[in-house]
Write an enzyme that holds these catalytic residues in place. Structure first.
Site, PDB file in Angstrom:
ATOM      1  N   ARG A  61       0.819  -1.223   0.000  1.00  0.00           N
ATOM      2  CA  ARG A  61       0.000   0.000   0.000  1.00  0.00           C
ATOM      3  C   ARG A  61       0.848   1.266   0.000  1.00  0.00           C
ATOM      4  NH1 ARG A  61      -2.709  -1.725   4.825  1.00  0.00           N
ATOM      5  NH2 ARG A  61      -1.535  -3.628   4.470  1.00  0.00           N
ATOM      6  N   GLU A  98       2.678  -5.870  14.232  1.00  0.00           N
ATOM      7  CA  GLU A  98       1.501  -5.937  15.119  1.00  0.00           C
ATOM      8  C   GLU A  98       0.890  -7.336  15.014  1.00  0.00           C
ATOM      9  OE1 GLU A  98      -1.637  -3.351  13.849  1.00  0.00           O
ATOM     10  OE2 GLU A  98      -2.751  -3.542  15.728  1.00  0.00           O
TER      11      GLU A  98
HETATM   12  P1  AMP Z   1       4.025  -1.724  12.038  1.00  0.00           P
HETATM   13  O1  AMP Z   1       5.347  -2.290  11.628  1.00  0.00           O
HETATM   14  O2  AMP Z   1       3.457  -2.423  13.228  1.00  0.00           O
HETATM   15  O3  AMP Z   1       4.077  -0.222  12.202  1.00  0.00           O
HETATM   16  O4  AMP Z   1       2.995  -2.076  10.880  1.00  0.00           O
HETATM   17  C1  AMP Z   1       2.877  -1.269   9.783  1.00  0.00           C
HETATM   18  C2  AMP Z   1       2.572  -2.055   8.541  1.00  0.00           C
HETATM   19  O5  AMP Z   1       1.558  -3.020   8.734  1.00  0.00           O
HETATM   20  C3  AMP Z   1       2.073  -1.087   7.500  1.00  0.00           C
HETATM   21  O6  AMP Z   1       2.678  -1.432   6.255  1.00  0.00           O
HETATM   22  C4  AMP Z   1       0.584  -1.274   7.496  1.00  0.00           C
HETATM   23  O7  AMP Z   1       0.105  -1.279   6.195  1.00  0.00           O
HETATM   24  C5  AMP Z   1       0.326  -2.617   8.166  1.00  0.00           C
HETATM   25  N1  AMP Z   1      -0.651  -2.553   9.282  1.00  0.00           N
HETATM   26  C6  AMP Z   1      -0.393  -2.790  10.584  1.00  0.00           C
HETATM   27  N2  AMP Z   1      -1.490  -2.679  11.339  1.00  0.00           N
HETATM   28  C7  AMP Z   1      -2.487  -2.332  10.505  1.00  0.00           C
HETATM   29  C8  AMP Z   1      -3.877  -2.019  10.684  1.00  0.00           C
HETATM   30  N3  AMP Z   1      -4.464  -2.068  11.876  1.00  0.00           N
HETATM   31  N4  AMP Z   1      -4.601  -1.667   9.585  1.00  0.00           N
HETATM   32  C9  AMP Z   1      -4.007  -1.601   8.365  1.00  0.00           C
HETATM   33  N5  AMP Z   1      -2.715  -1.883   8.133  1.00  0.00           N
HETATM   34  C10 AMP Z   1      -1.950  -2.234   9.184  1.00  0.00           C
END
Ligand code: AMP
Length: 173
Positions: A61, A98
């Site tokens: 995305r 996450e």
């Molecule tokens: P993080 O490394 O935990 O900051 O996760 C970020 C990545 O995971 C990004 O590329 C987001 O597109 C995706 N992502 C994580 N949590 C979500 C969520 N609740 N909704 C949409 N995309 C998420």
């Protein structure tokens, strides 16, 4: 258009891709050309007056908004991709998400030493993805000018992993 109109367009999808995750779906923003342009403008316009050599963007995305930002700024594109997608020599970083864990790659010549780099992704959750990516860019000698997300999930405190860098996110949940 302000960030509030964009915020309203983001769709919540419960329990995707795993139970307990409230997924923020940006496809309604992509589907509407006015909203998509507004999102790109919010991320790009603050850098119109500074020289950006490359926009680094994270699969998948991040590619949508990142490509728009790069075009508007007259910058090149550095792709940050999942394993097995890039044909040339790569460097990689692994990190916790996450939901689960992941590895990202970039070509060793995606960023050249001394280049000024803007890092773009759709959403900041725990910050692991962006921190790992920023590390890859720095390993190649790039200078991170800012890390930008359309959306920040503030309750996950992702900014704490990105303390070394300026972080911008116009939509906060
Ligand atoms: P993080 O490394 O935990 O900051 O996760 C970020 C990545 O995971 C990004 O590329 C987001 O597109 C995706 N992502 C994580 N949590 C979500 C969520 N609740 N909704 C949409 N995309 C998420």
């Amino acid at each position: 258009m302000n960030a509030d109109a964009l915020k309203k367009a983001i769709r919540d999808v419960a329990d995707f891709p795993k139970p307990g995750i409230l997924f923020k779906d940006i496809t309604p923003v992509l589907a509407d050309p006015k909203l998509f342009r507004a999102a790109v403008d919010l991320l790009a316009d603050r850098h119109l007056k500074s020289r950006i050599d490359k926009v680094a963007m994270i699969e998948a995305r991040g590619f949508t908004f990142g490509a728009g930002v790069a075009l508007k700024l007259g910058a090149g594109i550095a792709l940050i991709r999942k394993p097995g997608k890039l044909p040339g020599r790569t460097i990689s970083a692994s990190y916790d998400l996450e939901y689960g864990s992941a590895t990202l790659h970039t070509h060793t010549d995606a960023v050249l030493p001394g280049e000024r780099v803007l890092l773009v992704d759709d959403l900041l959750a725990t910050g692991g993805t962006a921190a790992a990516t920023a590390g890859l860019i720095e390993q190649l000698g790039g200078q991170i000018i800012e890390i930008e997300f359309l959306i920040e999930l503030a309750f996950l405190h992702g900014r704490e992993k990105l303390k070394k860098y300026p972080v911008f996110a116009p939509i906060v949940f």
